[in-house]
Design an enzyme around this catalytic site. Structure first.
Site, mmCIF file in Angstrom:
data_model
loop_
_atom_site.group_PDB
_atom_site.id
_atom_site.type_symbol
_atom_site.label_atom_id
_atom_site.label_comp_id
_atom_site.label_asym_id
_atom_site.label_seq_id
_atom_site.Cartn_x
_atom_site.Cartn_y
_atom_site.Cartn_z
ATOM 1 N N ARG A 151 0.834 -1.204 0.000
ATOM 2 C CA ARG A 151 0.000 0.000 0.000
ATOM 3 C C ARG A 151 0.870 1.256 0.000
ATOM 4 O O ARG A 151 0.561 2.251 0.638
ATOM 5 C CB ARG A 151 -0.950 0.019 1.211
ATOM 6 C CG ARG A 151 -1.865 -1.175 1.297
ATOM 7 C CD ARG A 151 -2.829 -1.262 0.124
ATOM 8 N NE ARG A 151 -3.632 -2.468 0.234
ATOM 9 C CZ ARG A 151 -3.304 -3.647 -0.310
ATOM 10 N NH1 ARG A 151 -2.181 -3.762 -1.026
ATOM 11 N NH2 ARG A 151 -4.079 -4.702 -0.180
ATOM 12 N N SER A 159 -11.719 -0.297 3.305
ATOM 13 C CA SER A 159 -10.801 -0.699 4.386
ATOM 14 C C SER A 159 -10.084 0.538 4.914
ATOM 15 O O SER A 159 -9.373 1.208 4.160
ATOM 16 C CB SER A 159 -9.793 -1.720 3.880
ATOM 17 O OG SER A 159 -10.464 -2.872 3.410
ATOM 18 N N GLU A 191 -5.090 3.451 6.159
ATOM 19 C CA GLU A 191 -4.835 3.252 4.734
ATOM 20 C C GLU A 191 -5.457 4.396 3.940
ATOM 21 O O GLU A 191 -4.948 4.814 2.913
ATOM 22 C CB GLU A 191 -5.444 1.912 4.299
ATOM 23 C CG GLU A 191 -5.279 1.583 2.837
ATOM 24 C CD GLU A 191 -5.837 0.221 2.482
ATOM 25 O OE1 GLU A 191 -6.392 0.077 1.382
ATOM 26 O OE2 GLU A 191 -5.722 -0.713 3.298
#
Length: 336
Positions: free
Chosen positions: A153, A223, A319
């Protein structure tokens, strides 16, 4: 002032000084990058916590070009194209490799920034190169995979090129020889010899829809936290106390944990602060279901981080990109 509430899927009330839709990369030459700015796709992985004192550039250029080679396809895609629609379009053309990444929200241009991934596949696995506008040099540049410095990520666009590069086009390299990736969780019961790429895509869509609320019906940003990377030693210690804890080996010294599992085990599923709630079907998701605001979301992030750290000594990092008045910032764990 332009409202941003409908332009990010978490739908907090926020405004910006100016909104510019970029439908052609050449428009970037005319942007004053000396003033605060933020690059926006479909707003599915960012949250505007407050009014933004600057210009929001919404990438809206379009175009998909497929170039067939002997053993692979090169797929050239404009940054403003929708990721999920691209995956479905290619599958219908018989071009495989993106099926595990189906139903990930957002645009093509945002995909390399985050190095999006799901069910054992990352963008980096199918990436060839990209083109974008280098703000310091005031010119367009092409970057290959190594220059993008992809990580979990993560990418150079979150590090050295953060705020200095606008992605305008991404080129994917998709092999003609299909290699299904079925080793992740609910995909393991699929048999290689019995499934095709569309079957895998349908299973992934089924799983995602069962866990993740539709942002059109319930405001969310998917998420919310990264799955944390911890030392093998800490993972072993935690497994002694929590035998059902899912773990995913990264290398000989590092293990990935499931952030959603940690949040749920900390007793936070369904927890509410103001208009913000931990989603009851998947603790990794935060939802704005009662007109929450930025302060309530920050309070929820901090509460989750402190509670999880107190129980597991594991730090959770968002995130989702968090945007304040002056631009993007990170909300780190507080141990106090």
């Amino acid at each position: 002032m332009q409202s941003l509430q409908s332009l990010h899927t978490f739908a907090l009330p926020a405004h910006c000084q100016k909104l510019v839709r970029i439908t052609a990369p050449e428009q970037l030459h005319a942007i004053d990058f000396e003033k605060p700015f933020f690059i926006l796709g479909e707003g599915s992985n960012c949250v505007f916590l407050d009014d933004f004192d600057g210009t929001v550039l919404q990438m809206a250029n379009r175009g998909i070009d497929v170039n067939e080679r002997e053993d692979h396809y090169l797929v050239r895609v404009a940054a403003g194209e929708n990721w999920h629609q691209l995956v479905i379009k290619l599958l219908k053309m018989g071009i495989t490799g993106l099926e595990n990444l189906v139903l990930i929200p957002g645009t093509i241009g945002a995909a390399p920034v985050q190095n999006i991934g799901a069910y054992g596949v990352e963008l980096a696995d199918v990436f060839s190169h990209l083109t974008g506008y280098h703000i310091d040099k005031q010119s367009f540049e092409t970057l290959d995979k190594s220059a993008c410095q992809f990580g979990y990520r993560d990418s150079v666009f979150k590090q050295a090129l953060h705020g200095r590069f606008v992605i305008t086009e991404v080129v994917l390299k998709l092999p003609k020889q299909w290699q299904p990736v079925l080793g992740y969780g609910p995909l393991r019961d699929l048999t290689e010899c019995e499934v095709d790429a569309m079957h895998v895509a349908e299973r992934v869509m089924q799983i995602r829809r069962s866990k993740l609320p539709d942002p059109i019906l319930c405001a969310n940003a998917g998420s919310f936290f990264k799955n944390p990377m911890v030392s093998l030693e800490l993972a072993k210690t935690l497994r002694v106390r929590y035998q059902s804890m899912p773990t995913y080996p990264v290398d000989e010294n590092t293990v990935k944990l499931a952030a959603g599992w940690l949040i749920e085990q900390a007793g936070l599923k369904g927890h509410r602060i103001g208009g913000i709630r931990v989603y009851d079907k998947q603790a990794l998701v935060l939802v704005n279901d009662e007109q929450g605001d930025g302060e309530e979301l920050l309070a929820m992030i901090t509460h989750i981080q402190k509670t999880v750290f107190a129980k597991f000594t594991v730090e959770l990092i968002p995130e989702v990109r968090l945007i304040g008045r002056g631009g993007e910032f990170s909300k780190g764990v507080e141990h106090g």
